[in-house]
Design an enzyme around this catalytic site. Structure first.
Site, PDB file in Angstrom:
ATOM      1  N   GLU A  87      81.325  19.117  55.534  1.00 17.95           N
ATOM      2  CA  GLU A  87      82.890  19.356  55.251  1.00 17.95           C
ATOM      3  C   GLU A  87      82.487  17.443  54.755  1.00 17.95           C
ATOM      4  OE1 GLU A  87      81.993  21.206  57.501  1.00 17.95           O
ATOM      5  OE2 GLU A  87      83.577  22.273  59.094  1.00 17.95           O
TER       6      GLU A  87
ATOM      7  N   CYS B 180      77.134  17.913  59.017  1.00 18.32           N
ATOM      8  CA  CYS B 180      78.111  19.100  58.499  1.00 18.32           C
ATOM      9  C   CYS B 180      78.180  18.578  57.143  1.00 18.32           C
ATOM     10  CB  CYS B 180      79.570  19.001  59.043  1.00 18.32           C
ATOM     11  SG  CYS B 180      79.281  19.141  60.553  1.00 18.32           S
TER      12      CYS B 180
ATOM     13  N   CYS C 298      84.085  16.936  61.968  1.00 14.65           N
ATOM     14  CA  CYS C 298      84.597  16.975  60.680  1.00 14.65           C
ATOM     15  C   CYS C 298      85.972  17.074  60.412  1.00 14.65           C
ATOM     16  CB  CYS C 298      84.123  18.279  60.091  1.00 14.65           C
ATOM     17  SG  CYS C 298      82.318  18.228  59.954  1.00 14.65           S
TER      18      CYS C 298
ATOM     19  N   CYS D  89      84.224  21.717  62.606  1.00 10.33           N
ATOM     20  CA  CYS D  89      83.411  20.952  63.760  1.00 10.33           C
ATOM     21  C   CYS D  89      84.537  20.295  64.389  1.00 10.33           C
ATOM     22  CB  CYS D  89      82.158  20.631  64.194  1.00 10.33           C
ATOM     23  SG  CYS D  89      82.087  18.957  63.912  1.00 10.33           S
TER      24      CYS D  89
ATOM     25  N   ASN E 108      75.442  21.546  54.493  1.00 12.02           N
ATOM     26  CA  ASN E 108      74.911  20.475  55.738  1.00 12.02           C
ATOM     27  C   ASN E 108      73.818  20.360  56.162  1.00 12.02           C
ATOM     28  OD1 ASN E 108      74.641  23.731  56.215  1.00 12.02           O
ATOM     29  ND2 ASN E 108      74.887  23.203  58.304  1.00 12.02           N
ATOM     30  N   ILE E 109      73.571  19.316  56.771  1.00 14.01           N
ATOM     31  CA  ILE E 109      71.704  19.014  56.418  1.00 14.01           C
ATOM     32  C   ILE E 109      71.456  18.007  57.591  1.00 14.01           C
ATOM     33  CG2 ILE E 109      70.323  16.408  54.921  1.00 14.01           C
ATOM     34  CD1 ILE E 109      72.664  16.485  52.936  1.00 14.01           C
ATOM     35  N   GLU E 110      70.343  18.562  57.915  1.00 16.91           N
ATOM     36  CA  GLU E 110      70.385  18.706  59.428  1.00 16.91           C
ATOM     37  C   GLU E 110      67.897  17.660  59.111  1.00 16.91           C
ATOM     38  OE1 GLU E 110      69.546  22.365  60.672  1.00 16.91           O
ATOM     39  OE2 GLU E 110      71.641  22.090  61.045  1.00 16.91           O
TER      40      GLU E 110
END
Ligand code: THU
Length: 134
Positions: free
Chosen positions: A55, A53, A89, A86, A42-44
């Protein structure tokens, strides 16, 4: 590549997660029918909704590399129960995964739960639902 190795790939990429806001790293690995593995974390973003996310990062990397034919996916997080992907995804997975494809979900205790795409997102919206327009 067996289930354990795919889970290991997901666990390894989890260390690359960029999660300064949630501090909740997730790793994912998707396997193609030809045996290639694409991983994602995940990359925020400071603008929270722009985050992506693990996935979707894994699936989008594969698609961008021209891979469409998937056979299995693994997702790992530091959760008490096998991490439930989620809703967004699940919809992306349902675009590319067959309904009987296996998705292995793992938690912090290395307990795993394997579900099919159909179990993860039953009655999902599909291209065919748009009829002639799709
Ligand atoms: N997240 C994932 O990457 N995958 C999941 O299956 C659940 C949630 C991420 C999104 C966000 O970066 C953080 O976990 C907390 O929601």
């Amino acid at each position: 590549m067996n289930k354990q190795n795919l889970l290991k790939e997901a666990k390894n990429i989890k260390n690359k997660a960029y999660v300064p806001y949630s501090k909740f790293p997730v790793g994912a690995a998707v396997l193609t029918r030809s045996g290639k593995v694409y991983t994602g974390c995940n990359i925020e973003n400071a603008a929270y909704p722009v985050s992506c996310c693990a996935e979707r990062v894994a699936i989008f990397k594969a698609i961008a590399d021209g891979a469409h034919d998937f056979s299995e996916m693994a997702v790992v997080a530091d959760t008490e129960r096998p991490v439930p992907p989620c809703g967004s995804c699940r919809q992306v997975m349902s675009e590319f995964f067959d309904s009987n494809m296996s998705i292995h979900l793992a938690d912090i205790h290395s307990e795993t739960k394997t579900v099919t795409m159909e179990e993860l997102l039953p009655f999902s919206f599909q291209a065919e639902d748009m009829g002639e327009r799709s």
